[in-house]
Design a protein around this motif. Sequence first.
Motif, PDB file in Angstrom:
ATOM      1  N   PRO A 112       0.815  -1.220   0.000  1.00 36.69           N
ATOM      2  CA  PRO A 112       0.000   0.000   0.000  1.00 36.69           C
ATOM      3  C   PRO A 112       0.846   1.268   0.000  1.00 36.69           C
ATOM      4  CG  PRO A 112      -0.059  -1.046   2.154  1.00 36.69           C
ATOM      5  CD  PRO A 112       0.692  -1.974   1.236  1.00 36.69           C
ATOM      6  N   GLU A 113       0.354   2.270  -0.690  1.00 34.06           N
ATOM      7  CA  GLU A 113       1.018   3.568  -0.727  1.00 34.06           C
ATOM      8  C   GLU A 113       0.596   4.377   0.494  1.00 34.06           C
ATOM      9  OE1 GLU A 113      -0.077   5.475  -4.359  1.00 34.06           O
ATOM     10  OE2 GLU A 113       0.606   3.824  -5.600  1.00 34.06           O
ATOM     11  N   GLN A 114       1.339   5.455   0.758  1.00 30.00           N
ATOM     12  CA  GLN A 114       0.933   6.382   1.805  1.00 30.00           C
ATOM     13  C   GLN A 114      -0.468   6.891   1.473  1.00 30.00           C
ATOM     14  OE1 GLN A 114       3.032   6.966   4.347  1.00 30.00           O
ATOM     15  NE2 GLN A 114       1.771   8.421   5.438  1.00 30.00           N
ATOM     16  N   LEU A 115      -1.325   6.944   2.480  1.00 32.94           N
ATOM     17  CA  LEU A 115      -2.696   7.382   2.255  1.00 32.94           C
ATOM     18  C   LEU A 115      -2.754   8.880   1.988  1.00 32.94           C
ATOM     19  CD1 LEU A 115      -4.557   5.565   5.184  1.00 32.94           C
ATOM     20  CD2 LEU A 115      -4.523   4.910   2.783  1.00 32.94           C
TER      21      LEU A 115
ATOM     22  N   LYS B  29      -1.506   0.104   9.261  1.00 32.86           N
ATOM     23  CA  LYS B  29      -0.133   0.028   9.786  1.00 32.86           C
ATOM     24  C   LYS B  29       0.883   0.229   8.671  1.00 32.86           C
ATOM     25  CE  LYS B  29       3.252  -3.140  11.524  1.00 32.86           C
ATOM     26  NZ  LYS B  29       3.697  -4.416  11.052  1.00 32.86           N
ATOM     27  N   ASP B  30       0.659  -0.409   7.551  1.00 33.92           N
ATOM     28  CA  ASP B  30       1.609  -0.323   6.443  1.00 33.92           C
ATOM     29  C   ASP B  30       1.620   1.050   5.781  1.00 33.92           C
ATOM     30  OD1 ASP B  30       2.322  -2.952   6.878  1.00 33.92           O
ATOM     31  OD2 ASP B  30       1.000  -3.744   5.320  1.00 33.92           O
ATOM     32  N   ALA B  31       0.555   1.807   5.964  1.00 35.02           N
ATOM     33  CA  ALA B  31       0.429   3.074   5.250  1.00 35.02           C
ATOM     34  C   ALA B  31       0.607   4.314   6.131  1.00 35.02           C
ATOM     35  CB  ALA B  31      -0.931   3.131   4.559  1.00 35.02           C
ATOM     36  N   VAL B  32       0.705   4.131   7.456  1.00 32.57           N
ATOM     37  CA  VAL B  32       0.753   5.274   8.378  1.00 32.57           C
ATOM     38  C   VAL B  32       2.007   5.189   9.242  1.00 32.57           C
ATOM     39  CG1 VAL B  32      -0.494   6.405  10.279  1.00 32.57           C
ATOM     40  CG2 VAL B  32      -1.775   5.391   8.396  1.00 32.57           C
ATOM     41  N   ALA B  33       2.682   6.310   9.431  1.00 34.77           N
ATOM     42  CA  ALA B  33       3.907   6.375  10.241  1.00 34.77           C
ATOM     43  C   ALA B  33       3.621   5.989  11.693  1.00 34.77           C
ATOM     44  CB  ALA B  33       4.491   7.783  10.178  1.00 34.77           C
ATOM     45  N   TYR B  34       4.644   5.429  12.375  1.00 33.22           N
ATOM     46  CA  TYR B  34       4.467   4.938  13.749  1.00 33.22           C
ATOM     47  C   TYR B  34       3.937   6.028  14.680  1.00 33.22           C
ATOM     48  CZ  TYR B  34       5.156   2.588  18.163  1.00 33.22           C
ATOM     49  OH  TYR B  34       4.927   2.012  19.395  1.00 33.22           O
ATOM     50  N   GLU B  35       4.504   7.218  14.620  1.00 29.94           N
ATOM     51  CA  GLU B  35       4.086   8.286  15.523  1.00 29.94           C
ATOM     52  C   GLU B  35       2.595   8.572  15.369  1.00 29.94           C
ATOM     53  OE1 GLU B  35       6.625   8.796  13.145  1.00 29.94           O
ATOM     54  OE2 GLU B  35       8.107   8.063  14.569  1.00 29.94           O
ATOM     55  N   ASP B  36       2.124   8.532  14.139  1.00 25.69           N
ATOM     56  CA  ASP B  36       0.706   8.748  13.892  1.00 25.69           C
ATOM     57  C   ASP B  36      -0.129   7.580  14.417  1.00 25.69           C
ATOM     58  OD1 ASP B  36       1.147  11.219  12.676  1.00 25.69           O
ATOM     59  OD2 ASP B  36       1.334  10.329  10.685  1.00 25.69           O
ATOM     60  N   ARG B  37       0.417   6.382  14.360  1.00 24.30           N
ATOM     61  CA  ARG B  37      -0.307   5.212  14.868  1.00 24.30           C
ATOM     62  C   ARG B  37      -0.427   5.269  16.390  1.00 24.30           C
ATOM     63  NH1 ARG B  37       3.008   0.764  13.090  1.00 24.30           N
ATOM     64  NH2 ARG B  37       4.357   2.162  11.933  1.00 24.30           N
ATOM     65  N   GLU B  38       0.584   5.801  17.076  1.00 20.94           N
ATOM     66  CA  GLU B  38       0.460   5.997  18.524  1.00 20.94           C
ATOM     67  C   GLU B  38      -0.697   6.943  18.822  1.00 20.94           C
ATOM     68  OE1 GLU B  38       3.945   6.261  21.313  1.00 20.94           O
ATOM     69  OE2 GLU B  38       4.958   6.597  19.400  1.00 20.94           O
ATOM     70  N   GLY B  39      -0.817   8.000  18.033  1.00 23.14           N
ATOM     71  CA  GLY B  39      -1.931   8.932  18.183  1.00 23.14           C
ATOM     72  C   GLY B  39      -3.268   8.268  17.902  1.00 23.14           C
TER      73      GLY B  39
ATOM     74  N   LEU C 183      -1.632  -5.017  15.934  1.00 24.22           N
ATOM     75  CA  LEU C 183      -1.819  -5.061  14.487  1.00 24.22           C
ATOM     76  C   LEU C 183      -1.368  -3.754  13.850  1.00 24.22           C
ATOM     77  CD1 LEU C 183      -5.269  -6.859  14.215  1.00 24.22           C
ATOM     78  CD2 LEU C 183      -3.024  -7.799  13.647  1.00 24.22           C
ATOM     79  N   LEU C 184      -1.504  -2.648  14.600  1.00 23.11           N
ATOM     80  CA  LEU C 184      -1.004  -1.364  14.128  1.00 23.11           C
ATOM     81  C   LEU C 184       0.496  -1.231  14.362  1.00 23.11           C
ATOM     82  CD1 LEU C 184      -3.797   1.132  15.262  1.00 23.11           C
ATOM     83  CD2 LEU C 184      -3.129   0.588  12.911  1.00 23.11           C
ATOM     84  N   GLY C 185       1.087  -2.237  15.022  1.00 19.19           N
ATOM     85  CA  GLY C 185       2.510  -2.195  15.296  1.00 19.19           C
ATOM     86  C   GLY C 185       2.855  -1.346  16.507  1.00 19.19           C
TER      87      GLY C 185
END
Length: 146
Positions: free
Chosen positions: A14-17, A88-98, A127-129
């Motif tokens: 997947p590409e960046q959203l 998870k594959d398309a979003v940066a870790y910092e954003d996933r924490e948010g 699953l979001l890492g």
Amino acid sequence: MFADLFKRLTAPDPEQLSDADARVALGALLVRIARADGAYEADEIDQIDAVLQARYGLSPADAQSLRAQCETAEAEAPDTVRFTRAIKDAVAYEDREGVIESLWSVVLADGVRDQSEDALLRMVAPLLGVTDQDSHKARQRVMSTK
């Protein structure tokens, strides 16, 4: 309506959203967690609107409109595992924490830590890492503001 978004999210690489797709994906995940206990309550809906307003700088009316789109998207989204892994594959870790912090805010919006919502969030975080430790910290941050 959201078939293209889910097709892109579940593609092998997947590409960046885009911003619009990221908003719908996050909102759909917020709706999914709120609906996990079978009761989609006003407190949860208000919290989803508040998250969307704060995260994207939206007016209350625009947040409500986006949430309505997200409710439709959630109903059309693939199973939670594929949907979440794709984010998870398309979003940066910092954003996933948010994202985890936002999910906890919805889970705790009604003042009840429901087992089914809690279980879904405990499944979604890895699953979001996002580590259990970071998810715990996110929950503590949300609880300290309540």
